[in-house]
Scaffold this motif. Sequence first.
Motif, PDB file in Angstrom:
ATOM      1  N   TYR A 136       0.954  -1.563   0.304  1.00 14.86           N
ATOM      2  CA  TYR A 136      -0.036   0.313  -0.102  1.00 14.86           C
ATOM      3  C   TYR A 136       0.899   0.724   0.091  1.00 14.86           C
ATOM      4  CZ  TYR A 136       0.989   0.333   5.404  1.00 14.86           C
ATOM      5  OH  TYR A 136       1.143   0.312   6.062  1.00 14.86           O
ATOM      6  N   GLY A 137      -0.117   2.547  -0.369  1.00 15.04           N
ATOM      7  CA  GLY A 137       0.755   3.441  -0.638  1.00 15.04           C
ATOM      8  C   GLY A 137       0.210   5.094   0.114  1.00 15.04           C
ATOM      9  N   GLY A 138       0.496   6.162  -0.736  1.00 11.14           N
ATOM     10  CA  GLY A 138       0.007   7.331  -0.428  1.00 11.14           C
ATOM     11  C   GLY A 138       0.450   8.285   1.090  1.00 11.14           C
ATOM     12  N   GLY A 139       0.381   9.487   0.835  1.00  9.84           N
ATOM     13  CA  GLY A 139       1.086  10.673   1.298  1.00  9.84           C
ATOM     14  C   GLY A 139       0.354  10.520   2.747  1.00  9.84           C
ATOM     15  N   ASP A 140      -1.226  10.493   2.875  1.00  3.20           N
ATOM     16  CA  ASP A 140      -1.963  11.147   3.942  1.00  3.20           C
ATOM     17  C   ASP A 140      -1.981   9.939   4.680  1.00  3.20           C
ATOM     18  OD1 ASP A 140      -3.946  11.697   5.613  1.00  3.20           O
ATOM     19  OD2 ASP A 140      -5.615  11.569   4.109  1.00  3.20           O
ATOM     20  N   ILE A 141      -1.536  10.671   5.673  1.00  2.00           N
ATOM     21  CA  ILE A 141      -0.675   9.551   7.053  1.00  2.00           C
ATOM     22  C   ILE A 141      -2.238   9.189   7.925  1.00  2.00           C
ATOM     23  CG2 ILE A 141      -0.832  11.329   9.157  1.00  2.00           C
ATOM     24  CD1 ILE A 141       1.109   7.695   9.255  1.00  2.00           C
ATOM     25  N   GLU A 142      -3.599   9.871   8.090  1.00  2.00           N
ATOM     26  CA  GLU A 142      -4.678   9.415   8.515  1.00  2.00           C
ATOM     27  C   GLU A 142      -5.105   8.062   8.062  1.00  2.00           C
ATOM     28  OE1 GLU A 142      -6.256  10.897  11.484  1.00  2.00           O
ATOM     29  OE2 GLU A 142      -4.112  12.139  11.942  1.00  2.00           O
ATOM     30  N   LEU A 186      -2.606 -12.301   7.004  1.00  2.00           N
ATOM     31  CA  LEU A 186      -1.856 -10.455   6.662  1.00  2.00           C
ATOM     32  C   LEU A 186      -1.037  -9.842   6.849  1.00  2.00           C
ATOM     33  CD1 LEU A 186      -3.114  -8.792   4.591  1.00  2.00           C
ATOM     34  CD2 LEU A 186      -4.005  -7.611   6.513  1.00  2.00           C
ATOM     35  N   GLU A 187      -0.030  -9.622   5.781  1.00  2.44           N
ATOM     36  CA  GLU A 187       1.673  -9.488   6.116  1.00  2.44           C
ATOM     37  C   GLU A 187       1.133  -7.376   5.306  1.00  2.44           C
ATOM     38  OE1 GLU A 187       3.395 -10.136   7.728  1.00  2.44           O
ATOM     39  OE2 GLU A 187       2.947 -12.507   8.347  1.00  2.44           O
ATOM     40  N   MET A 188       1.054  -6.734   6.021  1.00  8.35           N
ATOM     41  CA  MET A 188       1.262  -5.527   5.228  1.00  8.35           C
ATOM     42  C   MET A 188       2.783  -4.802   4.710  1.00  8.35           C
ATOM     43  SD  MET A 188      -2.126  -4.119   7.046  1.00  8.35           S
ATOM     44  CE  MET A 188      -2.346  -3.270   5.724  1.00  8.35           C
ATOM     45  N   LEU A 189       2.522  -4.116   3.861  1.00  4.44           N
ATOM     46  CA  LEU A 189       3.892  -3.113   3.310  1.00  4.44           C
ATOM     47  C   LEU A 189       3.995  -1.957   3.134  1.00  4.44           C
ATOM     48  CD1 LEU A 189       7.029  -3.830   3.703  1.00  4.44           C
ATOM     49  CD2 LEU A 189       7.141  -4.718   1.456  1.00  4.44           C
ATOM     50  N   TYR A 190       4.364  -0.933   3.530  1.00  3.55           N
ATOM     51  CA  TYR A 190       4.367   0.338   2.994  1.00  3.55           C
ATOM     52  C   TYR A 190       5.472   0.606   2.072  1.00  3.55           C
ATOM     53  CZ  TYR A 190       4.174   5.134   2.500  1.00  3.55           C
ATOM     54  OH  TYR A 190       4.216   6.335   2.087  1.00  3.55           O
ATOM     55  N   VAL A 191       4.602   1.092   0.309  1.00  2.20           N
ATOM     56  CA  VAL A 191       5.999   1.163  -0.489  1.00  2.20           C
ATOM     57  C   VAL A 191       5.497   2.708  -1.407  1.00  2.20           C
ATOM     58  CG1 VAL A 191       6.160  -1.081  -1.066  1.00  2.20           C
ATOM     59  CG2 VAL A 191       4.630  -0.056  -1.907  1.00  2.20           C
ATOM     60  N   GLY A 192       4.649   3.665  -0.822  1.00  4.55           N
ATOM     61  CA  GLY A 192       4.382   4.590  -1.207  1.00  4.55           C
ATOM     62  C   GLY A 192       5.812   5.800  -1.138  1.00  4.55           C
ATOM     63  N   LYS A 193       5.639   6.751  -2.241  1.00  8.74           N
ATOM     64  CA  LYS A 193       6.442   7.165  -2.855  1.00  8.74           C
ATOM     65  C   LYS A 193       5.834   8.571  -2.348  1.00  8.74           C
ATOM     66  CE  LYS A 193       5.638   7.710  -7.489  1.00  8.74           C
ATOM     67  NZ  LYS A 193       5.591   7.514  -8.982  1.00  8.74           N
ATOM     68  N   SER A 194       4.589   9.048  -1.967  1.00  2.30           N
ATOM     69  CA  SER A 194       4.545  10.468  -1.534  1.00  2.30           C
ATOM     70  C   SER A 194       4.984  10.815  -0.001  1.00  2.30           C
ATOM     71  CB  SER A 194       3.418  10.359  -2.227  1.00  2.30           C
ATOM     72  OG  SER A 194       2.983  10.176  -2.893  1.00  2.30           O
ATOM     73  N   GLY A 195       6.110  11.595  -0.009  1.00  2.30           N
ATOM     74  CA  GLY A 195       6.941  11.781   1.516  1.00  2.30           C
ATOM     75  C   GLY A 195       7.273  10.804   2.091  1.00  2.30           C
ATOM     76  N   PRO A 196       7.943   9.652   1.536  1.00  2.00           N
ATOM     77  CA  PRO A 196       7.976   7.680   2.338  1.00  2.00           C
ATOM     78  C   PRO A 196       8.491   8.364   3.834  1.00  2.00           C
ATOM     79  CG  PRO A 196       9.404   8.339   1.125  1.00  2.00           C
ATOM     80  CD  PRO A 196       8.188   9.643   0.668  1.00  2.00           C
TER      81      PRO A 196
END
Length: 510
Positions: free
Chosen positions: A323-329, A349-359
């Motif tokens: 998942y990704g995105g720059g909105d922390i809320e 379920l395993e979750m991994l953040y790969v966002g490029k918006s203000g990572p």
Amino acid sequence: MYGLYGGEDIGWIRKFTMVVKTVAQAEGISLEMLYVGKSNLKENVGRNICTITVDGLSHTMQEMEFISLFWARLESMWHSKMKYCKSIENDWIVQEIDAIHEERVMEAYQNLIRLMESPHDDNMNTLRALIYAKNNKRVLVAGSTRKRVKLDVLRRKIVLLLISDLEVSEEELFGLKKIYQESHQNPTRTESQYEVVWMPVVDVRTTPWTEEKQQQFEALQGMMPWYFVYKPSMLAPQVIRYIKEVWRFNKKPVVVALDQQGKSVNKNALHMILIWGSLAFPFTRDREEALWREDSWRIELVADTLHPAIPTWIEEKKHICLYGGGDIEWIRKFTLTAKAVAEDAGIPLEMLYVGKSGPRKILRNIALEKLGSYALQDLNHINFFWTRLESMWHSKLAFNSTIESDVIMQQVLTILSFDGGEQGWAEISNGSEIVARARGETILRVLGDYDMWKEYVNQEGFTTALNDRLKYHLYEHPNLNSMIISRPIFYPTIRETVVCAECGLEMEAH
């Protein structure tokens, strides 16, 4: 009257000297000619000097050192004039020197083309033509030892020529460096039987070599574990021209693959290397095409380089959520909701953040608040994730694939469109198979309404139930033209509207 001439073709020299003498005699001109030809192959010039002298075709410089001095003086005159800001347009001496130089470069360029198209027993003729190794000097530096070595260390090896200017970034080198070091951990493996050589393209005739550029050059050398040329001047002007015109180098780094005989088998193997790593060996176009035939859109293709645990998760048939995105809320709400649904549905379920918006800031919050299973602390891995997606796009384009007909291009485009702003997104796989993807608002609303469709989980399984609910939601809330993707530089062939792989609706490109 005096005339200077050069060239390697003794047949042309015979014709030229005979015609010039005939014309001079007819016009009553006293003409003396002097041969000052130059070649990267010293024996060629020596052979021509001997023939010209024995046949009495013209005067020659009997010693090779005198010819070398002649060309060195021309180069010095050029640099001296350029030092005092003399332009070609306003200085006739510079014009004359430049004209002589251009003729010499053109001749050398044509010779290089013929050599590169000719068959060879090994790769040494090709490498010596590309990297000027006068008197078999140590023109390379081994990245592992920082010691200078001769070109012979590359004899009969597959050689990858990394071609760039001095503006290449550490992020751009990260993927290639990672793959090179991993493949060379076991040097006996077949996939390890290659070497990389960095060839920095800097035309020192037109670009002053300043202390700043020297420091920039040395800083890049320090990042590289492979071979690199001792200094950029090892690349002659005809080689730089060949790199730009034949191999189509234009600022962005490329990797040209040469086989054991020095034949170019791939004008840019960089993308296949970043996608498949050592599986790309021996880096030919045929190998790249074969890998695409064997591969499909699955989590291994998309993300197996992100985290060392991913192969284990796949083997254990876990659900993996990128998942990704720059909105922390949104991230807080999504991760908490996804975990709660997974626990209720009884799925790992395993979750991994790969966002490029203000990572950087996002990663810090994820780690501190323990919002996901894993938070990558090295931004290079996240950048590499997106770089590989771009490489998939470029590789597919090189084989004339289109968005309309190629599933992988559709999927790549959809993911690239997801992280174009602050809004969140998620892609979920079950083991190897990618089963669902959606934008942040959609996936959060569907998971938030879990109680409305949880009864179908026991009947149909979590994956099917989730997909059905996503399709239902998209049907009930059609976005049509509201799904807008940004059109980056590497989309020169994209149409004004494309079909979204998420919902089948059209997205507007701008």
